[in-house]
Design an enzyme around this catalytic site. Sequence first.
Site, PDB file in Angstrom:
ATOM      1  N   LYS A  46       0.823  -1.208   0.000  1.00 55.31           N
ATOM      2  CA  LYS A  46       0.000   0.000   0.000  1.00 55.31           C
ATOM      3  C   LYS A  46       0.858   1.260   0.000  1.00 55.31           C
ATOM      4  CE  LYS A  46      -2.400   3.427   2.012  1.00 55.31           C
ATOM      5  NZ  LYS A  46      -1.869   4.560   2.794  1.00 55.31           N
TER       6      LYS A  46
ATOM      7  N   ASP B 145      -6.068   0.542   0.580  1.00 54.85           N
ATOM      8  CA  ASP B 145      -6.077   0.595   2.041  1.00 54.85           C
ATOM      9  C   ASP B 145      -7.444   0.142   2.534  1.00 54.85           C
ATOM     10  OD1 ASP B 145      -7.886   2.704   1.677  1.00 54.85           O
ATOM     11  OD2 ASP B 145      -6.238   4.109   1.492  1.00 54.85           O
TER      12      ASP B 145
END
Length: 437
Positions: free
Chosen positions: A282, A301
């Site tokens: 991420k 996320d």
Amino acid sequence: MSTACFSEWRKLPVSLSELCINTTLRCGQSFRWQKLPDDDEWRCVLRGRIISLKQDPTHLYYRYYSPPSTAPLPTPPASTSPSRAASKSANDDSESQSETASDDTLALIKHYFNLSSELTRLYSEWSSLDPNFKKKAPQFTGIRILRQDAWEALVSFICSSNNNISRISQMVEKLCINYGPLIGTIGGRAYHDFPSPQALTGKDVESRLRGLGFGYRAKYIYNTAVMVANEREEGWLDTLRNPESPAFGMEPAHGGEMRPEGREGYRVAHEQLLALQGVGPKVADCVCLMGLGWGEAVPVDTHVWQIAQRDYKFGRGAHKTLNKATYDAVGNHFRKLWGKEAGWAHSVLFTADLKTFSERLTTSKKVKVDVDVKKEEDGEEDVEIKTTVTTAVASKRKIKEEEDIDEGEAKKGKDKVVVQAAETTHTRRASKRLRKQ
DNA sequence: CGTAGACCTCAAAA
DNA sequence: ATTTTGAGGTCTA
């Protein structure tokens, strides 16, 4: 007195649908912009220069600050890429210097906000490809991906793990104050640039960062700084950039061929970043998108994962949990759906999901909003939302830095009513998401 | 190889 | 007022 060192305001024609700084600067891309309490002025240090911005429906206004003591033209203090420090020839005419700095500031702003791409056109493309985007986007126009410094983006998003935007901003601020070069002081406030990698390689950095409240991220930052400063070539991060979106002052080049997994250069950059401490998939995607110019990077996320489940049928079957395979599948899905700038589109829906902004989606049925339906020329029904200024400021309630000054949506067709800076009291408990759709 | 726990802190919820 | 929760994940076993 302090304003004596500011340049005059200059203006650049930009519509709110092409850029809305009030949203773009607050949606968790950059954590360093400060909104001045009084007016709607935003301030930050960019490449060694203090920049102020404000905006109305037709223009972006900018000015820059020249420190009184030193030379008028700030020397870029090697924030990240000290290599090409714009070797201006030494000239003595201060007026021509400020002119140069002014032109340079404009170039800097155009570069930072990626103003060469037409956001309105991109929005309509994404809307034609995706009904869900088409539904959400009208309330969140003008959201752009910034072209931030890669090193700053890297450290900022290492800080972001298991964290909230408010504290991330505080941490980045602490990094600048404690380790970044001082650029100037205005109204008693010191403005620092972001520290260089080598500035964070001191032996005591980890313990000191822990003392400053960084928690377990202190070690990640220190280790990553050591790796970047000592175990990589100078300018290594910028070699991972999308050639179409080069660092300031560099010429664009071709970026490669698009695939569902993204272009080759993006895959390489992502993989390289994963080798750094505190950088997972991420964070690597955040850096690729906002620091390296790879528009197809889609950081997945918790918010994006929830969006994928709620609106794009993920969360069942093969992709029940968010593991590595699912992470890639979500990114590939959005790349196939939205195309080469999928990360830009993702940012719009991400922002729509942020608590700070999500009110815009539900507030229409709550209060203080006129909704009227009108026909657009393309035959589509379009809901126009006018936020009225029912502020009821009267009482002694001091709205502390949580105020939500929204831009009036840019109107077309009709006259330019444009409710500018509509103020709402923004009762913090505003509205939960009521419907699962 | 894929999956639970731990990991720092702080402000908002409960 | 005090405790609990959760916030834009990553690392490790």
